[in-house]
Write an enzyme that holds these catalytic residues in place. Structure first.
Site, PDB file in Angstrom:
ATOM      1  N   HIS A 203      23.132 -30.639  60.576  1.00 24.17           N
ATOM      2  CA  HIS A 203      24.386 -31.025  60.954  1.00 24.17           C
ATOM      3  C   HIS A 203      24.931 -30.382  61.977  1.00 24.17           C
ATOM      4  CE1 HIS A 203      25.034 -33.318  56.909  1.00 24.17           C
ATOM      5  NE2 HIS A 203      23.962 -33.911  57.802  1.00 24.17           N
ATOM      6  N   LEU A 205      27.884 -29.953  65.910  1.00 23.50           N
ATOM      7  CA  LEU A 205      28.609 -30.473  66.849  1.00 23.50           C
ATOM      8  C   LEU A 205      28.204 -29.978  68.243  1.00 23.50           C
ATOM      9  CD1 LEU A 205      32.471 -31.091  66.889  1.00 23.50           C
ATOM     10  CD2 LEU A 205      31.461 -29.898  68.902  1.00 23.50           C
ATOM     11  N   HIS A 324      22.875 -43.374  59.840  1.00 25.01           N
ATOM     12  CA  HIS A 324      21.354 -43.529  59.737  1.00 25.01           C
ATOM     13  C   HIS A 324      20.741 -43.545  58.418  1.00 25.01           C
ATOM     14  CE1 HIS A 324      21.493 -39.692  61.875  1.00 25.01           C
ATOM     15  NE2 HIS A 324      21.508 -39.342  60.564  1.00 25.01           N
ATOM     16  N   GLY A 374      18.355 -34.493  68.983  1.00 27.29           N
ATOM     17  CA  GLY A 374      17.248 -33.651  69.092  1.00 27.29           C
ATOM     18  C   GLY A 374      17.585 -32.497  68.248  1.00 27.29           C
ATOM     19  N   HIS A 399      15.852 -42.112  64.574  1.00 29.28           N
ATOM     20  CA  HIS A 399      17.214 -41.346  64.527  1.00 29.28           C
ATOM     21  C   HIS A 399      17.309 -39.835  65.026  1.00 29.28           C
ATOM     22  CE1 HIS A 399      15.643 -38.926  61.144  1.00 29.28           C
ATOM     23  NE2 HIS A 399      16.833 -38.671  60.659  1.00 29.28           N
TER      24      HIS A 399
END
Lengths: 476, 154
Positions: A203, A205, A324, A374, A399
């Site tokens: 995960h 940002l 996803h 990516g 995804h």
């Protein structure tokens, strides 16, 4: 993977004819090299899914497919309740509704470059990331129930973001059919401190810059301009979704025999859609989808607050939010007739075609944005849904990059500090509470996202629109 | 799970020598524990799970927990045992460095010693989403020791 097992349909589509218990074929979308590099387990798992009751069309795997839990990650499969079809907790996965959203800033790259270091630190301070991090929001039981029903719409009503965001989120930010009563006390407890947190693992940002536009018309419709900055957030339903996955996987494993379902692998645990446990799972899973949508909405709000400090008057507009890891009730044309199906996408993005009624008016003429993340430090892509996607993959696309190497191998090969320094030299700032976590997410541990996206484009699952590169990456 | 903060492990009983290892899974990580008894193998697998997050040796035994699980299937028992720990790690931000597990006739009673996560000291690498059914297996080797393993979703 032994490529000789497959019938070649095209340069990017490969069919495993049904044998033994398989009810339908398995179709893998990939170029020959990607297919050859895939773990043999992907083909085995896609074939196992093809043997589940009530499956229609085919068991599909996207170009980023890798070895998952029962279903391959990158797997798509649809089931018809009228034909004994099943819903599978393993087919959705532990991180229910994990997904990506991208916000466009309208800021030129130079504006962000000028404050990059401070912006990275400010985002890292504002976005709770990694194990042991907690959000500032605490929900009591009634508020939790409202969140599980309302999703991002609940978050907007609570002051996180704006109403205009909702039309740019799948299901308009509010998944219908959620049953908070089907969510256990443990799952609620696990979410208590996790609203508005990023999580860990893959995960992130990212502050990204648009570096290449392939389809100027669609890019214009998406407000993507070469040289401008966007922000992408990748995370899911946090502890609540993980707990729902854990509990229902076990329940479905135990109940399968009673439903007359033979499981070639226990992780394929599933139940008839119309069974009591199947319906209860759908209610809980839809609640978890709302939790993920609310979570990404809160994270967007926190990001907007940081950007407002650095760029007063600037407004971050939501391009789109995709999930996803889901099972959704959709209508598709299969075998010549329109059918109501339960479509599982495990590590696969829905890619609605142009003109689809589920799209907001502004996007309907061009199709749905498909956001493909990516690995850390590499490009991400924006694609768009195609007309051919309906026939090929029930309007689904890849995804992400997909892992090429285990975390175990990655930690033996890379050191977190060296990676951070190396990426910094290339102009990419990494902010993470864990250097070992960074090593496990080394770009080299993933497939080349560009090849995955190119195969997705060539197969006709979705069309390339733009490429972005990271400038700042906050990792959990 | 019962919590008795501040209680230290009974140091009069030597800690068992736990053998564990990680094994690769393309997306995530597998844990495998070995022990002279089923309980020891479970304890070793739990230590391997902690080692995915941080170095178990860095975790101080500041709190003591006990819990029970029951299932006649030893593999489901391992799934439940690890997931009780995952839940406790997630809800309270706790890490466990030492375990004592007894399994008799499908009844498991576990003790775990640990403390709340301190991000600077423990440097947690990842949070664990759950123990899965992937490569979930429990068996006794011909030489006698038990093995308990599964893949964790990370």
């Amino acid at each position: 993977m032994d490529i000789n097992r497959f019938t070649r349909l095209s340069d990017t589509a490969w069919k495993l004819e049904p044998t033994g218990p398989m009810r339908v074929p398995a179709i893998i979308y990939a170029d020959a090299d990607l297919l050859a590099e895939m773990d043999g387990k992907v083909g085995e798992q896609a074939a196992n899914v093809a043997a589940l009751p009530g499956i229609v069309g085919a068991s599909y795997a996207m170009p980023d497919a890798h070895w998952g839990y029962g279903f391959p990650i990158g797997g798509v499969a649809a089931f018809d309740a009228n034909e004994g079809g099943v819903v599978s907790a393993g087919g959705v996965g532990f991180d229910v509704s994990c997904g990506v959203r991208t916000l466009v800033t309208g800021l030129a790259r130079e504006a962000a470059e000028a404050v990059k270091w401070d912006l990275a630190d400010a985002l890292f301070a504002a976005i709770p990331a990694g194990m042991g991090s907690t959000g500032a929001i605490r929900l009591d039981d009634r508020q939790m129930t409202d969140m599980l029903v309302g999703g991002a719409a609940w978050a907007v009503a609570e002051g996180y973001g704006e109403a205009a965001d909702l039309e740019r989120i799948e299901e308009h930010g509010e998944m219908a059919g959620a049953e908070p009563g089907a969510v256990s006390k443990q799952a609620r407890k696990r979410q208590r401190k996790e609203m508005g947190t990023l999580g860990s693992g893959n995960h992130y940002l990212e502050v990204q810059r648009v570096v290449e536009v392939y389809d100027p018309d669609v890019a214009h419709a998406f407000d993507l301009v070469e040289g401008e900055i966007v922000v992408s957030i990748h995370c899911g339903s946090r502890g609540l979704g993980h707990q729902i996955g854990t509990e229902f996987l076990r329940e479905m494993v135990v109940a399968a025999e009673g439903h007359g379902i033979h499981l070639p692998e226990r992780e394929l645990a599933c139940a008839p859609i119309d069974s009591e446990v199947g319906q209860r799972y759908l209610g809980a899973m839809r609640s978890a989808i709302n939790c993920a949508l609310a979570n990404r909405q809160i994270l967007s709000h926190l990001t907007r607050e940081v950007f407002a400090d650095f760029f007063p008057g600037n407004h971050l507009r939501l391009l789109y939010d995709v999930s996803h890891n889901t099972c959704k009730t959709e209508r598709h044309r299969v075998d010549g007739r329109e059918r109501k199906l339960h479509v599982h996408r495990k590590g696969a993005t829905r890619a609605l075609r142009p003109g689809h009624p589920g799209l907001p008016e502004a996007l309907r003429p061009v199709g749905q944005p498909v956001l493909v993340g990516g690995s850390m430090g590499t490009s991400s892509y924006v694609l768009v849904g195609t007309d051919s996607g309906e026939r090929l993959s029930l309007q689904s696309a890849c995804h992400g990059a997909g892992r090429a190497m285990s975390r175990h191998q990655a930690t033996r090969q890379w050191r977190g500090r060296e990676l951070v320094d190396e990426l910094e030299e290339r102009g990419i700032l990494i902010r993470s509470p864990s250097l070992r976590g960074v090593a496990e997410e080394a770009p080299g541990a993933y497939k080349d996202v560009t090849r995955v996206v190119r195969a997705t484009h060539d197969a006709g699952l979705a069309r390339m629109v733009a490429r972005v590169e990271p400038m700042i990456c906050v990792k959990g | 799970m019962q919590t008795r903060p501040g209680e230290s492990p009974d140091t009069s009983i030597p800690a068992p020598v736990l053998r564990w290892e990680h094994f690769p899974h393309e997306a995530d990580m597998g844990v495998r524990g070995y022990g002279a008894t089923l309980g020891e193998a479970f304890a070793a697998a739990a230590t391997a799970m902690t080692a995915i997050v941080t170095d178990p040796a860095v975790i101080e035994a500041r709190e003591h927990f006990t819990f029970d699980c029951a299932d006649p299937d030893p593999e489901l028992l391992l799934y439940d045992f690890l997931n009780v720990l995952v839940l406790e790690m997630a809800v309270e931000g706790r890490l466990f460095g030492r375990f004592r597990v007894r399994v008799e006739a499908g009844n498991l009673s576990a003790e775990a010693w640990g403390e709340r996560v301190e991000r600077l000291r423990h440097q947690p690498a990842v949070e664990i989403k759950g123990a899965t059914f992937t490569q979930l297996a429990v068996w006794q080797t011909e030489q006698g020791p038990w093995v308990a393993q599964c893949v964790l979703d990370i």
